[in-house]
Design an enzyme around this catalytic site. Structure first.
Site, PDB file in Angstrom:
ATOM      1  N   HIS A 131       7.998  -0.027   3.389  1.00 16.06           N
ATOM      2  CA  HIS A 131       7.497  -0.794   2.344  1.00 16.06           C
ATOM      3  C   HIS A 131       8.421  -1.772   1.464  1.00 16.06           C
ATOM      4  O   HIS A 131       8.106  -2.586   0.646  1.00 16.06           O
ATOM      5  CB  HIS A 131       6.679   0.210   1.293  1.00 16.06           C
ATOM      6  CG  HIS A 131       5.481   0.882   1.628  1.00 16.06           C
ATOM      7  ND1 HIS A 131       4.418   0.229   2.180  1.00 16.06           N
ATOM      8  CD2 HIS A 131       5.275   2.086   1.833  1.00 16.06           C
ATOM      9  CE1 HIS A 131       3.747   1.111   2.810  1.00 16.06           C
ATOM     10  NE2 HIS A 131       4.200   2.275   2.374  1.00 16.06           N
ATOM     11  N   ASP A 168       2.507   4.847  10.828  1.00 18.26           N
ATOM     12  CA  ASP A 168       2.270   5.636   9.465  1.00 18.26           C
ATOM     13  C   ASP A 168       0.993   5.223   8.937  1.00 18.26           C
ATOM     14  O   ASP A 168       0.377   3.999   9.272  1.00 18.26           O
ATOM     15  CB  ASP A 168       3.556   5.033   8.449  1.00 18.26           C
ATOM     16  CG  ASP A 168       3.531   5.520   7.212  1.00 18.26           C
ATOM     17  OD1 ASP A 168       4.032   6.430   6.809  1.00 18.26           O
ATOM     18  OD2 ASP A 168       2.592   5.162   6.300  1.00 18.26           O
ATOM     19  N   HIS A 170       0.013   3.973   6.576  1.00 13.74           N
ATOM     20  CA  HIS A 170       0.151   2.639   5.618  1.00 13.74           C
ATOM     21  C   HIS A 170       0.637   1.636   6.321  1.00 13.74           C
ATOM     22  O   HIS A 170       1.721   1.684   6.978  1.00 13.74           O
ATOM     23  CB  HIS A 170       0.832   3.005   4.283  1.00 13.74           C
ATOM     24  CG  HIS A 170       0.257   4.320   3.479  1.00 13.74           C
ATOM     25  ND1 HIS A 170       0.747   5.503   3.656  1.00 13.74           N
ATOM     26  CD2 HIS A 170      -0.871   4.353   2.728  1.00 13.74           C
ATOM     27  CE1 HIS A 170       0.153   6.251   2.997  1.00 13.74           C
ATOM     28  NE2 HIS A 170      -0.843   5.674   2.353  1.00 13.74           N
ATOM     29  N   ASP A 257       1.512  10.670   7.527  1.00 13.57           N
ATOM     30  CA  ASP A 257       0.649  10.743   6.633  1.00 13.57           C
ATOM     31  C   ASP A 257      -0.664  10.413   6.743  1.00 13.57           C
ATOM     32  O   ASP A 257      -1.778  10.631   6.004  1.00 13.57           O
ATOM     33  CB  ASP A 257       1.288   9.918   5.385  1.00 13.57           C
ATOM     34  CG  ASP A 257       1.533   8.752   5.794  1.00 13.57           C
ATOM     35  OD1 ASP A 257       1.553   8.167   6.753  1.00 13.57           O
ATOM     36  OD2 ASP A 257       2.099   7.992   4.474  1.00 13.57           O
TER      37      ASP A 257
END
Ligand SMILES: [Zn+2]
Length: 322
Positions: A131, A168, A170, A257
């Site tokens: 990120h 991931d 995200h 996750d």
């Protein structure tokens, strides 16, 4: 090389010293301790050779981050601030030094792969990276470990065409922003649909821009998506694009996750799904970039599910023979 040592793990006890401030923060040192204990007690232990990272150099960092941000990050840590840019991004006095070691793990592993001294390389680092933007920390990420690794692979070893595949839960907004205009880096991400999930980017319509048009591929999945949908996204949507792109090296942003027990996202993957993903990443390596697959840890916050999933993924990665 001892043939039994087929997995090089780049790790450092200093990764435990990035203190995110207490019980409420999910990105904690216990994540790496859980992974380490799981691997040490399991069947992969005999295949693992551990090695410490070199800290990322200023030159390596500056291809991915603004110098003003690097000064700001270092100063925030040394001045005793508790976070940078957003309370998500908790820091402590040592966080800058630890982030340099996390960002340096990829280049350290890449050297081993290129020397033929590692068959597969896994970097269980923290803080995570995908990120982080050029000039801003975000989503627990301080430095963009994958972008730094990709640029190092190009500059230090002359591998121009780099695939970054990110599963991931995200979307890796920082990676996409860094490479979306670059035709030599293909960023492919499977993640929970941005309507439902942080950071709100990664729609299927985002496909790169300018000379990089067509070298970003986002496959958002709806909440509740399971292993079947994860594997279908990777094999049905991303693999044909990878085959067209013909990468010379592969960086895997491995976030766990999306596990059904992990409450950071609404996905329903299992450790068996991650095992199959490991087999697939190994297969892509053999087909497109033999001996040049680097796996970097991103998210994964349910400690037991994270440890089990990492082991399952690595077992899949090592199970596929050339
Ligand atoms: Zn994540």
């Amino acid at each position: 090389m001892n043939p039994a040592h087929s997995l090089t793990v780049i790790t450092d006890r200093h990764y435990l010293r990035h203190d995110t401030g207490g019980a409420d923060h999910p990105e904690i040192a216990a994540r790496l301790t859980a992974i380490r204990q799981q691997l040490a007690a399991g069947p992969l232990a005999r295949q693992i050779r551990e090695e410490p990272p070199r800290p990322a150099s200023r030159e390596q960092l500056l291809v991915a981050h603004r110098e003003s941000y690097l000064f700001r990050l270092e100063e925030a840590a040394l001045a005793g601030r508790s976070f940078i840019d957003h309370p998500d991004n908790q820091i402590c006095f040592e966080s800058y030094e630890v982030a340099l070691l996390a960002a340096g793990a990829g280049p350290t592993a890449i050297d081993r792969l290129e020397q033929g001294a590692a068959v597969q390389a896994f970097c269980p680092v923290r803080p995570p990276g995908h990120h982080a933007e050029r000039g801003m920390a975000m989503g627990f990420c301080l430095l963009n470990n994958a972008v730094i690794a990709a640029r190092y692979w190009q500059r230090a070893h002359g591998r121009q065409r780099i695939l970054i595949v990110d599963w991931d839960a995200h979307h890796g907004n920082g990676i996409q922003a860094a490479v979306e205009e670059d035709p030599d880096v293909f960023y492919a991400s499977v993640h929970e649909h941005p309507t439902f999930s942080f950071p709100g980017t990664g729609f299927a319509e985002e496909t790169g821009s300018g000379p990089g048009l067509g070298t970003v591929l986002n496959v958002p999945l709806l909440p509740g998506a399971d292993d079947v949908q994860l594997l279908a996204a990777l094999t049905g949507r991303i693999e044909p694009a990878v085959a067209r792109f013909q990468p010379e090296a592969i960086i895997v942003c491995a976030g766990f996750d999306g596990h059904r027990l992990d409450d950071m996202a609404g996905l329903a993957f299992t450790s068996d799904g991650y095992h199959q993903v490991g087999r697939l990443m190994a297969d892509w390596g053999h087909r497109f970039a033999p001996g040049r697959v680097l796996t970097l840890l991103e998210g994964g916050y349910h400690l037991a599910a994270l440890a089990e999933s990492v082991e399952a993924y690595l077992a899949g990665l090592l199970a596929v023979d050339p």
